[in-house]
Design an enzyme around this catalytic site. Structure first.
Site, PDB file in Angstrom:
ATOM      1  N   GLY A  87      51.466  13.457  33.822  1.00 41.63           N
ATOM      2  CA  GLY A  87      51.629  12.969  35.057  1.00 41.63           C
ATOM      3  C   GLY A  87      53.063  12.146  35.435  1.00 41.63           C
ATOM      4  CB  CYS A 136      53.082  14.501  28.517  1.00 45.60           C
ATOM      5  SG  CYS A 136      54.743  13.740  28.930  1.00 45.60           S
ATOM      6  CE1 TYR A 137      51.178   7.554  33.390  1.00 49.52           C
ATOM      7  CE2 TYR A 137      49.361   8.719  33.663  1.00 49.52           C
ATOM      8  CZ  TYR A 137      50.104   7.668  33.582  1.00 49.52           C
ATOM      9  OH  TYR A 137      49.817   6.261  34.467  1.00 49.52           O
ATOM     10  CG  HIS A 175      54.163  19.040  28.742  1.00 45.45           C
ATOM     11  ND1 HIS A 175      52.966  18.521  29.636  1.00 45.45           N
ATOM     12  CD2 HIS A 175      55.104  18.112  29.010  1.00 45.45           C
ATOM     13  CE1 HIS A 175      53.492  17.870  30.237  1.00 45.45           C
ATOM     14  NE2 HIS A 175      54.616  17.594  29.979  1.00 45.45           N
ATOM     15  CD  GLU A 187      50.639  21.379  29.327  1.00 45.62           C
ATOM     16  OE1 GLU A 187      50.482  21.059  28.057  1.00 45.62           O
ATOM     17  OE2 GLU A 187      51.052  20.313  29.988  1.00 45.62           O
ATOM     18  CG  ASP A 237      41.148  36.758  45.252  1.00 46.11           C
ATOM     19  OD1 ASP A 237      41.276  37.343  44.010  1.00 46.11           O
ATOM     20  OD2 ASP A 237      41.868  35.908  45.618  1.00 46.11           O
ATOM     21  CE  LYS A 296      44.699  37.520  42.712  1.00 47.35           C
ATOM     22  NZ  LYS A 296      44.354  37.338  44.396  1.00 47.35           N
TER      23      LYS A 296
END
Ligand code: XMP
Length: 514
Positions: free
Chosen positions: A55, A82-83, A169, A171, A227, A370
């Site tokens: 964040g 992180c945050y 991070h 991710e 979709d 997706k």
């Protein structure tokens, strides 16, 4: 769905959807919730693990996002990123302060391989750092498990209580062993079995739809995009001819797209759905006349869609359910899931008016990213050509025409886009580019054609590469291809005398223009 679940608690960082996607890549289902979510609600969801995201704030400042310390006493493993790591330390009695040296970018981190979080991770590994505060003293009970040249606490853990904090991070793909670290957390530390798989999701969804719908009638909003097509086929498999698909040609589709959709889903196609095509072009153009504000355009298109469906439902008789192809990023970006600001109101979520004349809405893809929708499509036996087709937004060319939308502008952007797609296909580049299209800028400029002065529109070409559509880089298209496209557009499309190529990445740009 009775599914093992990890919760991603969102503190407003930019990579929050990435965290969720990476967790799902470990075959573990997860959902994103704001840090404002009550502890009781979190407990009630019975999570197998909790991840606190990054964040933009400083956790020691008053009113910055935080969480009560009872979160860490639920008996559920928690990983702070992180945050999120700083919040964990701050709340549990450690110290976080402004770092003497700000770390940003790829950074070598030395990890303690005895930590279960770093099992099978190299001792020296490259991680993505982005922080100006740092943990100067871990909370009581925590041992430091990683450091960098500038960051004494790059990771810490209280193994007894299953609390883990990392300053970097995992991710982000720049963190080379990030997926491994997240895998260690969700599969080994949280003990998730890894049962989130597309085949079982599809089976379960079909079963759930059948139970929920009973003998009800269902109306599906079919756009022909990935979709809604996947949603429609899922519904067709669940309830057969209780399903009616209405395809609204709003006059904002790509060239010839209406006929292509009809060829696949219409009476001649393989699916034998009840298929109704509504040609509503003029009606949409009329509503959009004089409207230039992007959000207003989106809202108008979304609302008009609903109106058309209501009318069709009226003709069909009582309809119990309306199907929409909403996917998870739509939900999160519309500010309904995590903490993200409303970036754009996606027409199938934020733009929904109050007075919908259907009893309930079914959104079978609401929890999918997706790439997961595509995998579900393949599971359902939908042809690859359809499953991997170019993404196309619900509001269609309405958001690829900057400013007012008119029939004439639609014709220009359709023709230019068709040429662009043709040339990309001819050059064999189709599958190598994430998303590409032509858009019409609202700019007219002076040019010369033959001996005549022209004062015509500029077309912008966009092509981006993206993994998740949350971030994107402009794609490098060979110069000759761009030149061919430019010269064909100027020669063949009346009303255009200039062609631009858009180099902007996302952020700061978005993929679409409005
Ligand atoms: P942006 O412009 O937000 O686009 O960077 C990200 C991806 O989302 C698509 N997009 C939409 N899809 N309804 C949709 O169904 C919408 O209102 C919408 N707006 C953008 C866009 O084409 C890209 O793939």
């Amino acid at each position: 769905m009775n599914q093992e679940k990890v919760l991603v608690i969102d503190f407003g960082g930019q990579y929050n959807q990435l965290v969720a996607r990476r967790v799902r890549e470990c075959n573990v289902y997860c959902e994103i919730y704001s840090y404002r979510t009550e502890l009781e609600a979190i407990r009630a969801m019975n999570p197998k693990g909790i991840i606190l995201t990054g964040g933009p704030n400083s956790c020691y400042e008053e009113n910055s996002p935080t969480y009560q310390k009872e979160l860490f006493a639920l008996g559920v493993p928690v990983l702070g990123l992180c945050y999120g790591a700083q919040v964990m330390m701050h709340v549990l009695g450690g110290k976080v302060e402004k770092a003497p040296v700000r770390e940003y970018g790829k950074t070598e981190v030395r990890v303690n391989q005895d930590s279960p979080l770093f099992a099978d991770v190299s001792q020296d590994t490259i991680c993505w750092m982005s922080h100006f505060d740092y943990i100067s003293r871990p909370a009581p009970g925590f041992a430091v498990t990683a450091h960098t040249a500038d960051c004494p606490v790059a990771a810490a853990e209280d193994r007894e209580n299953n609390l883990y904090a990392v300053q970097f991070h995992p991710e982000v793909l720049h963190t080379l062993e990030g997926t491994k670290i997240l895998y260690n957390f969700v599969r080994n530390i949280c003990g998730c079995a890894g049962s989130w798989r597309m085949d079982s999701f599809v089976e379960q969804s079909i079963e759930e739809i059948r139970n929920r719908v009973g003998s009800g009638k269902v109306l599906c909003a079919l756009s022909g995009g990935v979709d809604s097509s996947v949603a429609a086929v899922m519904l067709a498999k669940a309830i057969g001819n209780q399903l009616t698909c209405v395809f609204v040609d709003h006059g904002l589709l790509r060239k010839q797209e209406g006929d292509e959709v009809e060829a696949v889903f219409g009476p001649e196609g393989p699916y034998q759905l009840n298929f109704i095509r509504v040609n509503a072009q003029e009606r949409f153009y009329k509503k959009l006349a004089g409207v230039t504000e992007p959000e207003q355009k989106r809202k108008i298109i979304g609302e008009e869609f609903i109106r058309v469906f209501e009318e069709e439902a009226g003709k069909i008789g009582a309809v119990d359910f309306l199907v929409q192809g909403t996917i998870y990023p739509d939900v999160v970006e519309s500010g309904l899931g995590g903490e993200s600001a409303v970036i754009k109101s996606h027409h199938n979520v934020g733009g929904l008016p109050d007075c919908v004349d259907f009893k309930e809405i079914i959104e079978p893809l609401r929890n999918l990213f997706k790439d997961e929708v595509r995998r579900a499509g393949l599971e359902l036996g939908i042809p690859e050509t359809l499953v991997y087709r170019q993404p196309f937004p619900g509001p269609g060319l309405g958001i690829r025409i900057i400013g007012e939308v008119t029939g004439e502008k639609v014709r220009i952007v359709q023709d230019a886009d068709a040429i662009y797609r043709e040339e990309i296909a001819r050059a064999g580049l189709g599958r190598t580019i994430g998303q590409y299209f032509a858009a019409l800028t609202n700019m007219r400029s002076v040019g010369v054609m033959g001996d005549e002065r022209t004062y015509d529109y500029a077309v912008a070409l966009r092509a981006v590469n993206t993994v998740d559509f949350m971030t994107a880089e402009s794609a490098e298209i060979p110069w000759e291809v761009l030149q061919t496209v430019m010269s064909r557009i100027i020669n063949e499309v009346r009303g255009v005398n200039r062609v631009f190529y858009d180099l902007t990445s996302k952020p700061p740009g978005t993929i679409e223009f409005e």
